[in-house]
Write a protein that holds these residues in place. Structure first.
Motif, mmCIF file in Angstrom:
data_model
loop_
_atom_site.group_PDB
_atom_site.id
_atom_site.type_symbol
_atom_site.label_atom_id
_atom_site.label_comp_id
_atom_site.label_asym_id
_atom_site.label_seq_id
_atom_site.Cartn_x
_atom_site.Cartn_y
_atom_site.Cartn_z
ATOM 1 N N MET B 1 30.345 43.184 42.211
ATOM 2 C CA MET B 1 30.826 41.823 42.376
ATOM 3 C C MET B 1 30.177 40.913 41.355
ATOM 4 O O MET B 1 29.050 41.143 40.952
ATOM 5 C CB MET B 1 30.476 41.314 43.779
ATOM 6 C CG MET B 1 31.062 42.164 44.872
ATOM 7 S SD MET B 1 31.583 41.283 46.361
ATOM 8 C CE MET B 1 31.893 39.629 45.867
ATOM 9 N N TYR B 3 28.884 37.077 40.341
ATOM 10 C CA TYR B 3 28.442 35.800 40.900
ATOM 11 C C TYR B 3 28.004 34.878 39.763
ATOM 12 O O TYR B 3 27.429 35.333 38.775
ATOM 13 C CB TYR B 3 27.241 35.988 41.827
ATOM 14 C CG TYR B 3 27.498 36.867 43.013
ATOM 15 C CD1 TYR B 3 27.913 36.346 44.228
ATOM 16 C CD2 TYR B 3 27.312 38.252 42.921
ATOM 17 C CE1 TYR B 3 28.143 37.171 45.324
ATOM 18 C CE2 TYR B 3 27.545 39.074 44.007
ATOM 19 C CZ TYR B 3 27.966 38.536 45.205
ATOM 20 O OH TYR B 3 28.182 39.352 46.281
ATOM 21 N N ASP B 80 26.076 43.328 45.914
ATOM 22 C CA ASP B 80 26.504 42.481 47.021
ATOM 23 C C ASP B 80 25.677 41.203 47.037
ATOM 24 O O ASP B 80 24.817 41.003 46.178
ATOM 25 C CB ASP B 80 26.394 43.229 48.355
ATOM 26 C CG ASP B 80 24.999 43.784 48.589
ATOM 27 O OD1 ASP B 80 24.013 43.094 48.267
ATOM 28 O OD2 ASP B 80 24.893 44.922 49.092
ATOM 29 N N LEU B 81 25.931 40.357 48.023
ATOM 30 C CA LEU B 81 25.259 39.064 48.090
ATOM 31 C C LEU B 81 23.749 39.214 48.214
ATOM 32 O O LEU B 81 23.000 38.436 47.635
ATOM 33 C CB LEU B 81 25.810 38.235 49.266
ATOM 34 C CG LEU B 81 25.228 36.818 49.384
ATOM 35 C CD1 LEU B 81 25.632 35.954 48.203
ATOM 36 C CD2 LEU B 81 25.656 36.164 50.687
ATOM 37 N N ASP B 82 23.299 40.212 48.967
ATOM 38 C CA ASP B 82 21.856 40.376 49.127
ATOM 39 C C ASP B 82 21.176 40.609 47.781
ATOM 40 O O ASP B 82 20.101 40.075 47.520
ATOM 41 C CB ASP B 82 21.548 41.547 50.072
ATOM 42 C CG ASP B 82 21.843 41.185 51.529
ATOM 43 O OD1 ASP B 82 22.176 40.005 51.775
ATOM 44 O OD2 ASP B 82 21.758 42.066 52.387
ATOM 45 N N PRO B 103 30.269 33.271 44.435
ATOM 46 C CA PRO B 103 31.057 34.439 44.036
ATOM 47 C C PRO B 103 32.185 34.011 43.103
ATOM 48 O O PRO B 103 32.735 32.926 43.252
ATOM 49 C CB PRO B 103 31.602 34.978 45.352
ATOM 50 C CG PRO B 103 31.386 33.917 46.366
ATOM 51 C CD PRO B 103 30.344 32.985 45.864
#
Lengths: 419, 107
Positions: B1, B3, B80-82, B103
């Motif tokens: 992903m 960001y 991922d976000l973490d 994101p």
């Protein structure tokens, strides 16, 4: 038929969260997971009535929901890769083996309580996905209009998908910072069901029961986390007093006046045993301390046997840990019992908590016990302007009438309560 | 992903303008998560563009009237976000300003 009905109700309570959690892991799609779980329960109504209740209802429901998801994915003609992935993934046997291995439900709990989501969203999402409450039910429980609640859920799920919030139990170094959110949501869930609203609202009782059940899951899965144990102990110890907290008119009964024979001894014993185990780890946190306070109350045979100095000391500890003004108010009550109303008033003089009715209500009670009736009446009136729960309003009104009648006067309301 | 990290700082951010990244860029480049980025001139040099009824409206200053303003950005790509939060939390600006993790829109 009633057997099937009972089995379905129980399966819903025990298995909903597990079925949804497994489906989320398989499909990565929260909405699809919920819809398929719902379909599986609907299908169970007919199937179980016709063929009998399966030996392992949870496995039956998970398999049915998974097949449903496969159908849906096939029909929607999404990427063949995704379909193959789901078809190839074995559905784990949801054996209740209590092994302490992180499971799908724990993963779901941590995802719902991810700190990137607002606390509002965390609570709503936990209630929806883990407890299986409908948006209408959650809205009623949290006093939010249903459309607003639905929007909150949609937004939370969108954020999970688009921001890439992972579906997993965080690595060990992140656990300490994440666990408090999970514990806080479970405690909120419990107090939402426990708060003394007049009458026995069944839905709210369900919320408390659900919180206890999820706290049990968490405790089983994180046996080394003393605060998880502390929370479960706290919930059990508070829940034990539930039946004695309101009288037949739906009025609040003070702790001192409660019929202790109506307390649930089994829950108290379990809570105390859990707490002792947690405290032996030597890492007391706010939930363990609150559980210790609840245990002091729960193990006093009569109100006058209550160990107030111990409770006051525990509140002192809790106040240091949380710096919460609400805790300071409770501490003032305990100190007022242990060392006299004046000592309690001294603590209250440092508390600033605008809009919180229990602050003037507590001050009023301490003043009343000192015989300062005019000041007490003023404080009762202040509390009455802020109180929202009807049962509490009636209690405060009675007390106001008593102090207005003055020393030796007859209480205006019929049923006064000795403290 | 992917960001975007929007590096935001308050009025005292200027004091840190010459600080550099304390090895952050190097570490992230080595991890292979950095896709681009730059520091920005201060907010008072910003011009905000809006088009309303075919008219181009310009205003002096940044879009948001808040104390903290975007002072730089980094584009990262990670799992991922973490992980994105972990990367952002290592950026020195997080200790005096804040970092907004956004994101990237994905079709």
């Amino acid at each position: 038929m009633t057997d099937v009905h009972t089995a379905l109700v129980r399966a819903f309570r025990d298995e909903w969260g597990q079925v949804v959690a497994t489906l989320i892991r398989l499909t990565g799609d929260w909405d699809l997971a919920e819809e398929c779980a719902q379909d599986a329960f609907t299908q169970a109504v007919d199937s179980w009535a016709r063929d009998g209740v399966p030996r392992r209802p949870g496995a039956w429901l998970t398999t049915t929901a998974r097949n449903r998801a496969l159908d849906r994915l096939r029909r929607d003609a999404v990427g063949a890769a995704k379909l193959r992935e789901v078809a190839a993934m074995p559905v784990p046997e949801p054996e209740p083996d209590d092994s302490g291995v992180p499971d799908d439900r724990l993963r779901l709990m941590f995802t719902c309580c991810h700190p990137a989501l607002s606390l509002d969203a965390q609570v709503a999402l936990t209630l929806r996905t883990l407890a299986g409450l409908t948006p209408a039910e959650i809205g009623r429980a949290l006093l939010v209009a249903e459309p607003a609640l639905k929007k909150r859920l949609v937004r939370a799920k969108q954020k999970i998908r688009h921001a890439g919030i992972p579906y997993r139990v965080p690595p060990a170094h992140l656990l300490p910072e994440r666990t408090p959110a999970v514990l806080a949501v479970l405690y909120l869930l419990f107090t939402e069901g426990y708060s003394a609203t007049a009458g026995a609202d069944l839905l709210r009782r369900e919320l408390s029961a659900e919180a206890i059940r999820l706290a049990r899951v968490l405790h089983r899965l994180m046996p080394d986390e003393p605060e998880a144990t502390g929370l479960l102990a706290l919930l059990l110890l508070q829940d034990a007093r539930r039946d004695a907290r309101v009288d037949e008119h739906g009025d609040l009964v003070l702790l001192a006046d409660q019929d202790r024979s109506r307390w649930d001894r089994t829950e108290i014993a379990e809570g105390v045993a859990l707490l002792d185990g947690a405290l032996r780890r030597g890492a007391p946190g706010p939930y363990q301390v609150q559980a210790a306070i609840a245990a002091c109350h729960g193990t006093a045979a009569r109100a006058e046997d209550t160990d107030w100095p111990q409770i006051a000391a525990l509140y002192g500890r809790l106040a240091e840990m949380t710096r919460s003004p609400v805790v300071a108010v409770n501490r003032a009550v305990a100190v007022g019992m242990a060392a006299g109303p004046e000592a309690g008033l001294r603590i209250l003089s440092d508390v600033d908590l605008p809009g919180y009715h229990l602050l003037p209500a507590t001050r009023a009670d301490l003043l009343r016990r000192l015989g300062r009736h005019d000041e007490a009446a003023r404080a009762y009136r202040e509390a009455l302007e802020l109180v929202t729960a009807e049962a509490e309003r009636r209690f405060l009104s009675r007390r106001l009438a008593e102090v207005e009648a003055g020393p030796g006067g007859q209480p205006a309301a019929g049923r006064s309560r000795p403290t | 992903m992917q960001y975007m990290l929007l590096i935001c700082g308050g009025p005292e951010a200027a004091e840190h303008a010459e600080d550099g990244c304390g090895g952050w860029s190097e570490e992230m480049a080595e991890r292979g998560v950095l896709r681009g980025g730059a520091g920005l001139r201060p907010p008072h040099e910003a011009t905000t563009v809006r088009v309303r009824s075919d008219e181009v409206l310009l205003s002096d200053g940044p879009f948001a009237e808040s104390r903290e303003q975007v002072g730089g950005f980094c584009l990262i790509e990670c799992g991922d976000l973490d992980e994105a939060v972990e990367i952002a939390s290592k950026h020195p600006a997080a200790t005096y300003g804040s970092i907004e993790v956004r994101p990237i829109w994905q079709p």
